[in-house]
Write a protein that holds these residues in place. Sequence first.
Motif, short mmCIF file in Angstrom:
data_model
loop_
_atom_site.label_atom_id
_atom_site.label_comp_id
_atom_site.label_asym_id
_atom_site.label_seq_id
_atom_site.Cartn_x
_atom_site.Cartn_y
_atom_site.Cartn_z
N ILE A 136 0.87 -1.19 0.00
CA ILE A 136 0.00 0.00 0.00
C ILE A 136 0.90 1.23 0.00
O ILE A 136 1.86 1.32 0.77
N ALA A 310 -4.97 4.29 5.08
CA ALA A 310 -4.15 3.12 4.70
C ALA A 310 -4.59 1.89 5.50
O ALA A 310 -4.61 0.77 4.96
N MET A 313 -7.62 0.52 3.96
CA MET A 313 -7.28 -0.22 2.73
C MET A 313 -6.82 -1.64 3.08
O MET A 313 -7.14 -2.59 2.38
N GLU A 318 -7.14 -3.86 -0.15
CA GLU A 318 -6.87 -3.04 -1.35
C GLU A 318 -5.37 -2.90 -1.55
O GLU A 318 -4.79 -1.84 -1.29
N LYS A 321 -2.17 -0.63 -4.36
CA LYS A 321 -2.80 0.68 -4.55
C LYS A 321 -2.16 1.74 -3.64
O LYS A 321 -1.49 1.40 -2.66
N ALA A 323 -3.09 5.27 -1.36
CA ALA A 323 -4.13 6.14 -0.81
C ALA A 323 -4.00 7.49 -1.52
O ALA A 323 -2.89 7.95 -1.80
N GLU A 332 -8.51 5.66 -3.26
CA GLU A 332 -7.32 4.90 -3.59
C GLU A 332 -7.21 4.75 -5.10
O GLU A 332 -8.19 4.88 -5.82
#
Length: 366
Positions: A136, A310, A313, A318, A321, A323, A332
Amino acid sequence: MSKKMKIGLLTGGGDAPGLNAVIYAFTRAALSAFPGCDIIGYRFGYRGLYYNEYMKLDLESTSGILHKGGTILFSSNKDNLFDYTVVENGVKVKRDVSDTAVRNMREEGVDVLVVLGGDGTLTSARDFSNKGVPVIGIPKTIDNDLGATDTTFGFDTAVSIVTENLGRVHTTAESHHRVIIVEIMGRSAGWITLSAGIAGSADVILIPEIPYKVENIVRKIKARDAAGKHFAIIAIGEGAREAGGSAVVGKIVEDSPDPIRFGGVAAKLAHDIEPLVDHEVRAVQLGHIQRGGDASPADRILSVRYGVHAVEMIKRGEFGKMACLRNGRMSEVSLNDVIANNKYVGPDDELVKCAKALGMSFADED
Ligand code: F6P
């Protein structure tokens, strides 16, 4: 019993005020979302990943850092593990050592890697993601040149510092009837110079995206003289260049994803225009003052939002990706869409028009 979540975090590239606030917020939000999880912070960016050097991030180790500039994890803008300088048989050679980093993370049991960085650092984040690491990204740079997010933290602080310093230069320029040229960071993007130039009431704003003509700067200074204003403030972005010329490079740092270090354009311009005007012309290079010290309140708040988002996420899985901030809301974006998507000032940008409406010169017109 299921394994406890383990998260690795690192800060890479040139530092930016707000990094510590992200670390602070992320640690607290993660400990609350994943009770008992382990969070480790790699030291000196990707170098820490390579040497497996890290510190534990918890309530105690991150206590009291929200408002502090810099990064408790340290940072480096040289350590690209996909093109890393190692010494073999006494000779420096470039090697892709990313597998070592992946192995280190696997052996440590790291489930997610959170990377705080600008384009260079996030390019490696994308490349680690492509190697199967759940990554992330969180965008950081005073330059505010990442197209995939509206704003990066660190930018507001840098604009505030530059604005304050333009004000300081203003009074002494006026006292001595001097022209003072202030060199401002931002690499090839003029966002800091443009924003602070307007807020700091510069007479001339020179940005990398709009090449300048020396004769137009001289004309502006003479027009001010004719109007009884016997001094001038010129805000110049470090990557600015004369029409038909090239940017002034301070030095090349070869083992860096951003090998060019700008520097010296204000001194060059002072040398170019002093013989052409009736003033002493001085150059001021603000340098690292622009990203040193504590973050502005706006950057602290933005950093906290990035850190908390984050964690959201991670909860939603996620990965791969970054943020980002879109129209005021946290969102995102794929790391693939972050890379090679830099944001520059357009000649018709609203801020350029505003500055021109105020009579500020970009020295670009005939
Ligand atoms: O990208 C952030 C930045 O501060 C730029 O504005 C500047 O050109 C560069 O980093 C300076 O890097 P260094 O600290 O390595 O000289």
